[in-house]
Design a protein around this motif. Structure first.
Motif, PDB file in Angstrom:
ATOM      1  N   UNK A 176     -67.062 -29.520   3.408  1.00 46.77           N
ATOM      2  CA  UNK A 176     -65.889 -29.298   4.255  1.00 46.77           C
ATOM      3  C   UNK A 176     -64.996 -28.217   3.649  1.00 46.77           C
ATOM      4  N   UNK A 177     -64.731 -28.327   2.351  1.00 46.43           N
ATOM      5  CA  UNK A 177     -63.838 -27.363   1.702  1.00 46.43           C
ATOM      6  C   UNK A 177     -64.415 -25.951   1.741  1.00 46.43           C
ATOM      7  N   UNK A 178     -65.699 -25.811   1.386  1.00 46.39           N
ATOM      8  CA  UNK A 178     -66.329 -24.484   1.356  1.00 46.39           C
ATOM      9  C   UNK A 178     -66.427 -23.898   2.758  1.00 46.39           C
ATOM     10  N   UNK A 369     -68.047 -27.875   8.824  1.00 41.63           N
ATOM     11  CA  UNK A 369     -67.569 -29.106   8.204  1.00 41.63           C
ATOM     12  C   UNK A 369     -67.905 -30.322   9.051  1.00 41.63           C
ATOM     13  N   UNK A 370     -68.195 -30.099  10.335  1.00 39.75           N
ATOM     14  CA  UNK A 370     -68.504 -31.220  11.215  1.00 39.75           C
ATOM     15  C   UNK A 370     -69.767 -31.956  10.785  1.00 39.75           C
ATOM     16  N   UNK A 371     -70.707 -31.255  10.150  1.00 42.37           N
ATOM     17  CA  UNK A 371     -71.904 -31.926   9.642  1.00 42.37           C
ATOM     18  C   UNK A 371     -71.518 -32.987   8.627  1.00 42.37           C
ATOM     19  N   UNK A 409     -62.615 -38.448   4.038  1.00 41.87           N
ATOM     20  CA  UNK A 409     -63.194 -37.116   3.883  1.00 41.87           C
ATOM     21  C   UNK A 409     -62.152 -36.038   4.136  1.00 41.87           C
ATOM     22  N   UNK A 410     -61.327 -36.228   5.136  1.00 42.83           N
ATOM     23  CA  UNK A 410     -60.286 -35.235   5.443  1.00 42.83           C
ATOM     24  C   UNK A 410     -59.302 -35.092   4.286  1.00 42.83           C
ATOM     25  N   UNK A 411     -58.839 -36.217   3.762  1.00 46.70           N
ATOM     26  CA  UNK A 411     -57.870 -36.168   2.670  1.00 46.70           C
ATOM     27  C   UNK A 411     -58.417 -35.496   1.425  1.00 46.70           C
ATOM     28  N   UNK A 415     -57.271 -31.831  -0.236  1.00 46.09           N
ATOM     29  CA  UNK A 415     -56.866 -31.753  -1.642  1.00 46.09           C
ATOM     30  C   UNK A 415     -57.606 -30.630  -2.361  1.00 46.09           C
ATOM     31  N   UNK A 416     -58.914 -30.506  -2.117  1.00 40.44           N
ATOM     32  CA  UNK A 416     -59.692 -29.425  -2.742  1.00 40.44           C
ATOM     33  C   UNK A 416     -59.193 -28.051  -2.290  1.00 40.44           C
TER      34      UNK A 416
END
Length: 665
Positions: A176-178, A369-371, A409-411, A415-416
């Protein structure tokens, strides 16, 4: 079918009770009869009727949608077209940065070494083919969902399963972050003035994806399908037109203003391995289809296998096409403009097609990120089912989505993004270590599976998965070695810490299961209730609580009213009132010179329990319930604090006697 009648009344024999012995009569607009002995609740039975709760509920309905009944779960599954968008957006989006990551390493040895981008890309695509063929077998062998955790646990033991699960959970957060960071980088390449807003835009993108997934997997597939296929179309048009212009030789490349300065390092084995490791980020997300087999429409495993092959074909062709064009057009990696952006600018010029390519690239990278949002909550729910994560991760929200996993996962992803300031270059070194470790464990587990089952063509199947295990194992070692000092050490450290955390949670649940015992008498034992009622001023609420206490206690001698007093004169007045009203129970006044309420009361309850160990001490708490939300602020919530404190006193039963403010004058 749920009846639309405003009020339902019926009489039904309770299951397990002989007819004529006991009956149930229900009259309630929040329930409906669906068959003999079955009652279901209607939607909205638990919704607030006023105050901020009502406002929140209406906002939730607008953003998330109306609740979906469990019976419609089968209708919420994905077709192959939508599944490709949901489960492949991550792996397809890596085309936007995988070639660039290879080139950023090779340029350290000079511009001439960029030509090796093409052969390295070919090796990665061959590895992709091996993994796709291996996972096709996993999907068939585990049609209920053959994620790395399940396969490794079933065939290699709990430790291997937890290693695979920990690796995937960490990698999903990094995905998600990348993905979001890369998507924002694509749009800032088009509009550099937005660079200072990189982190806020990334956080906003994560929140939007979270909202889309809270609406349910089928609806998220509908939302995210268009950007995925638009990106695929844009990439194929760019590759086809680029090959055409390359053949004709009528193209001109203008390097970006921030081209990376070529280095003078010697091209050794370690540098080649580092470039290969960076390029292998293109394969992260390949396991997503095998994890989500139950989300497909029937026949699940056949649709999943077809989707897996389509995903591999799309990724391989786009990745090779991008690398080929980048090498033969002499594209140079830059800091403020991506390689794909430079390719599009060279092939299309700075016209609308270049803008379309950048916008679709940004969308697919963000939506990649949806995956992770599809797989992280599902894996978390499985771990919670096996008691390795808190049970709340099993909870499915109004739209049949695993809400807790989505929020977690969102939180973590936000943070990352904040910690690494939305930098792709800072996040990429952490990426892909965990996923290749899970690849290896999954494929090794499949070899063990085939050897144990020994079905038809089991040797061929074991050979395919064995080849995949060896190949991905080597890649995992290469990635961990080459990226270790650049940040991969953090993932290598986090995986055992995550395993320890999962094991500790599991140990807690195991201890809880072993320690479960009744602290109060069971129905087979004689129950003697001694009721304790905290009273304040003998108002109507205290009398109601005392009446209830007399109803459940063994007799009036087992009812005790307790008043904690910080004013002796007020206590004397209360005692006089008590004797005058004559409620027929014992009144105990506890003087509290330090004006503490809970401490003396809890100490008395503990002493009472020690004095009467064979009785069930039941505390009857009168509790005021305000009619408006802001009225809670006008009361000290003593009852709430008392109930919270009594939770930690074994063997004590707590009962509420609520009282509400009357609207009558």
């Amino acid at each position: 079918d749920v009846s639309s009648s405003p009020e339902l009344e019926w009489r039904e024999t309770v299951r397990g009770v002989k007819p004529g012995n006991r009956y149930v009569r229900i009259t309630h607009t929040s329930f409906a009869r669906t068959g003999r002995g079955r009652i279901v609740s209607k939607p909205g039975y638990d919704q607030p009727s006023a105050g901020p709760g009502l406002l929140f509920n209406r906002l939730k309905r607008v953003l998330v949608g109306q609740p979906i009944p469990t019976a419609r779960e089968a209708h919420e599954r994905l077709t192959k077209v939508k599944a490709l968008a949901v489960f492949s957006s991550d792996v397809l989006s890596s085309v936007a940065y995988a070639t660039e990551e290879i080139m950023k390493v090779l340029v350290l040895a000079g511009v001439g070494m960029l030509s090796l981008t093409w052969p390295i890309s070919i090796i990665i695509v061959v590895l992709l083919g091996i993994v796709v063929v291996s996972y096709r077998q996993t999907v068939q062998a585990y049609p209920s969902g053959g994620g790395s955790y399940i396969v490794a646990s079933d065939n290699l033991g709990m430790l291997s399963g937890l290693t695979a699960a920990s690796s995937l959970l960490i990698d999903y957060v990094l995905t998600v972050a990348v993905s979001v960071a890369a998507g924002i980088a694509a749009i800032t390449s088009l509009m550099p003035d937005l660079l200072p807003w990189t982190v806020p835009m990334g956080v906003g993108a994560v929140l939007l994806i979270m909202l889309g997934n809270l609406r349910g997997i089928r609806e998220s597939g509908t939302i995210f399908a268009a950007p995925t296929y638009a990106f695929v179309l844009a990439m194929y048009v760019m590759i086809a037109f680029g090959l055409f212009r390359l053949w004709r030789g009528d193209w001109t490349y203008v390097p970006a203003a921030s081209v990376l300065t070529p280095g003078n390092q010697s091209l050794g084995l370690f540098l080649l391995m580092a470039a290969f490791a960076q390029g292998c980020s293109a394969m992260t997300g390949t396991e997503a289809v095998s994890n989500g087999v139950p989300a497909f429409k029937p026949p699940e495993w056949k649709n999943a296998r077809a989707t897996l092959v389509a995903m591999g074909a799309l990724l391989g062709s786009m990745f090779l096409g991008t690398s080929f064009l980048a090498v033969h057009m002499g594209i140079l990696p830059a800091t403020d403009e991506t390689v794909v952006s430079q390719l599009g600018r060279t092939v299309f010029g700075t016209g609308p097609m270049w803008g379309f390519l950048q916008v679709t690239t940004m969308l697919i990278l963000v939506l990649a990120a949806n995956t992770a949002f599809a797989d992280f909550p599902r894996l978390s729910s499985i771990l919670a089912r096996d008691r390795f994560l808190p049970r709340v991760f099993q909870f499915r929200g109004d739209r049949l989505a695993f809400s807790t996993g989505i929020f977690a996962l969102s939180g973590l992803s936000i943070l990352l993004l904040i910690v690494f300031r939305g930098s792709v270059d800072a996040l990429i070194p952490l990426y892909a270590v965990g996923v290749f470790l899970s690849f290896t464990l999954s494929q090794a587990g499949m070899v063990r599976h085939w050897r144990r089952e020994r079905g038809r063509n089991w040797r061929r199947s074991a050979l395919i998965n064995g080849t995949g295990a060896v190949a991905t194992g080597i890649v995992a070692l290469v990635i961990a070695t080459t990226k270790f000092v650049h940040g991969a050490w953090l993932v290598v450290l986090l995986i055992p810490l995550m395993i320890a955390a999962l094991s500790a949670i599991h140990s807690h649940y195991v201890r809880l299961e072993r320690a479960r015992r009744a602290e109060t008498p069971t129905p087979s034992q004689r129950i003697t209730v001694r009721a304790v009622v905290p009273v304040a001023d003998l108002g109507a609420e205290d009398h109601a609580a005392l009446a209830y206490a007399r109803a459940i206690a063994a007799d009036e001698q087992h009812v005790i009213a307790v008043h904690v007093a910080d004013d002796p004169q007020a206590a004397d007045g209360l005692r006089a009132e008590w004797e005058e009203s004559g409620p027929g129970a014992e009144l105990v006044i506890i003087e509290s010179p330090y004006r503490s309420l809970l401490g003396p009361l809890l100490a008395y309850i503990d002493a009472l329990q020690a004095t009467h160990p064979d009785e069930t001490i039941t505390v009857i708490v009168p509790e005021f319930v305000p009619s408006r939300w802001w009225e809670h602020l006008l009361h000290n919530q003593t009852a709430l604090r008392l109930k919270a404190a009594l939770l930690f006193h074994p063997g004590i039963v707590v009962a509420n006697v609520p009282y509400h403010m009357s609207e009558k004058r």
